[in-house]
Every structure is written in structure tokens, then in C-alpha cells.
Design a protein around this motif. Structure first.
Motif, mmCIF file in Angstrom:
data_model
loop_
_atom_site.group_PDB
_atom_site.id
_atom_site.type_symbol
_atom_site.label_atom_id
_atom_site.label_comp_id
_atom_site.label_asym_id
_atom_site.label_seq_id
_atom_site.Cartn_x
_atom_site.Cartn_y
_atom_site.Cartn_z
ATOM 1 N N PRO A 13 0.964 -1.190 0.015
ATOM 2 C CA PRO A 13 -0.353 -0.027 -0.276
ATOM 3 C C PRO A 13 1.073 1.018 0.254
ATOM 4 N N SER A 14 2.010 1.421 0.773
ATOM 5 C CA SER A 14 2.789 2.057 0.445
ATOM 6 C C SER A 14 3.687 2.740 -1.004
ATOM 7 N N TRP A 18 1.561 3.123 -6.834
ATOM 8 C CA TRP A 18 2.089 2.998 -8.271
ATOM 9 C C TRP A 18 3.212 2.230 -8.599
ATOM 10 N N PHE A 19 3.574 1.594 -7.869
ATOM 11 C CA PHE A 19 5.028 0.611 -8.229
ATOM 12 C C PHE A 19 6.589 1.395 -8.610
ATOM 13 N N GLU A 20 6.479 1.918 -8.061
ATOM 14 C CA GLU A 20 7.362 2.442 -8.296
ATOM 15 C C GLU A 20 9.112 1.927 -7.490
ATOM 16 N N GLY A 21 8.744 0.663 -6.824
ATOM 17 C CA GLY A 21 9.709 0.479 -6.273
ATOM 18 C C GLY A 21 10.274 -0.610 -6.892
ATOM 19 N N LYS A 22 10.598 -1.294 -5.978
ATOM 20 C CA LYS A 22 11.712 -2.987 -6.170
ATOM 21 C C LYS A 22 11.054 -3.938 -5.718
ATOM 22 N N ASN A 23 10.706 -4.985 -6.310
ATOM 23 C CA ASN A 23 10.484 -5.834 -6.587
ATOM 24 C C ASN A 23 8.834 -5.671 -7.142
ATOM 25 N N VAL A 24 9.090 -4.876 -8.411
ATOM 26 C CA VAL A 24 7.281 -4.856 -9.208
ATOM 27 C C VAL A 24 7.258 -5.627 -10.064
#
Length: 225
Positions: free
Chosen positions: A156-157, A160-166
Motif C-alpha cells: 500500500p505504500s 503506483w509501483f515505483e519501487g523494487k520487486n515489482v
């Protein structure tokens, strides 16, 4: 021992190929943010029964559309196939709650929308991403049901799925990072040997109609699960 040797060889070949493969994330945006937002919005006009029929985005010549389960995986390949979306508008549908945004790293366009199927009265939330080439053409469309455990990442943080492990397919498809965003078939063949998701894409690209019919029957039998 033989299996280990084969694994090492395949890994070496993969690293060698990837060193020369152009992935989508290497491209930088060539247009203003508003351009990517509007092109993403236009896509939903093509499947909205009540939107202007002349509102449509620019597609790359070999555009690919991939829709994760419970949908049908490969649902579009090449620009001509996207014209068939007109058939979807025959089933009364509104695409509402549209929230499309621009991102500096591919996919440049990312949207959250709701598909309102009028007969019967059903609402389904969808998360969708759009990859672009240097000409501003959409080269890869990737969609998920916007529900927990179906999205690219359960975090939830990172909405928009900008981080890693997407978990997205677009950034692994070889060739999308070239100026015209065309799939590199040779590299895909090599990389699919060690990547099950790329193998799934490759086999469906080879027999698109066969697998589309198969998935369509599966969906009709099992429904939305």
C-alpha cells in the motif's frame, strides 16, 4: 553434473544477451507529461461504448497487450489487432473513475480506472500501464485487476509501483527499449529459456489465436475468479 553445466551455460548466454538487449527502462520521455496522460486516457476511449470513436491513441506497429489472470494474457498483438477493440464497445461499457498519471521511468503512463459493465450492472477496478517508444507510440499495454494479490506488488505504500520487486512483464521484454520499441524476437527466444513469464509470452506470440481461444473458453467456464 550435466544439468549443472547446462544451467551455467544458459546463465552465461543470458548475461551475454542481456548486455546487448534494449529494455524499456532505458528510454527517456520525449514529450511533456500531459502527452502520455492523454494517450493513456485515449486508450480507454477505444473500449468505452460512450466515448467519441475518433478518440484513439497511437500504437506501435508491433504493439503487445498483456492482461494478467483472471483475464486472457495475450489479447492483442500488432497495430491492426487493436482495431478489433471496437467489438468490445458493442457490450455496453463505461470506463469511469479514470486516474492516469505520468512517470519519468517506463511505463510512462499508469492508470487506475473502473470498468462499468451495464448489463449486468457490474463494476471492476483495473490497474493498467502503458509503455511508449521515442515517437510517442504505445508499444506495450499491461493490465491487472485492481485487487489485493492480483496487482504487480502488494504494498500500500507504493500505490503506483515505483519501487523494487515489482512484478511487471514490460520491463523484461527485449527490444522495447529501442527507438521504435519493437520486440527483439531472437533475444526473447534466448531469454525465455530461463524465464517462465517470457516463455509464456513467446509461445502465445507464436500462436496468438489458438491461445486466445483457449483462454476465452477457460474464462467462459470458470468466469471471473
Amino acid at each position: 553434473m550435466r544439468l549443472l553445466s547446462l544451467t551455467i551455460v544458459l546463465l552465461f548466454l543470458s548475461l551475454k544477451i542481456q548486455a546487448h538487449v534494449l529494455y524499456s527502462t532505458r528510454l527517456e520521455p520525449k514529450f511533456k507529461p500531459e502527452f502520455y496522460i492523454q494517450e493513456s486516457l485515449k486508450y480507454f476511449d477505444t473500449i468505452d461504448s460512450f466515448a467519441p470513436r475518433d478518440s484513439k491513441p497511437k500504437y506501435g506497429k508491433r504493439v503487445i497487450r498483456w492482461e494478467w489472470l483472471p483475464w486472457l494474457y495475450l489479447t492483442g498483438y500488432r497495430r491492426a489487432s487493436m482495431k478489433l477493440d471496437i467489438v468490445l464497445t458493442w457490450y455496453p461499457t463505461k470506463v469511469i473513475n479514470r486516474d492516469c498519471r505520468f512517470f519519468k521511468v517506463q511505463p510512462f503512463g499508469r492508470c487506475r480506472v473502473t470498468f462499468h459493465y451495464l448489463k449486468p450492472d457490474v463494476l471492476i477496478d483495473i490497474y493498467e500501464e502503458f509503455t511508449f517508444n521515442d515517437q510517442g507510440e504505445i508499444t506495450f499495454i499491461e493490465a491487472w485487476t485492481d485487487e489485493p494479490h492480483r496487482l504487480p506488488k502488494d504494498d500500500p505504500s507504493d500505490p503506483w509501483f515505483e519501487g523494487k520487486n515489482v512484478k511487471r512483464l514490460s520491463t523484461k521484454v527485449p527490444g522495447l527499449g529501442s527507438w521504435n520499441g519493437r520486440l527483439n524476437r531472437k533475444a526473447l527466444r534466448q531469454l525465455s529459456r530461463i524465464d517462465d513469464e517470457l516463455m509464456n509470452l513467446r509461445k502465445r506470440l507464436n500462436l496468438p489465436i489458438t491461445f486466445w481461444v483457449k483462454e476465452g473458453v477457460r474464462f467462459l467456464i470458470k468466469g471471473y475468479e
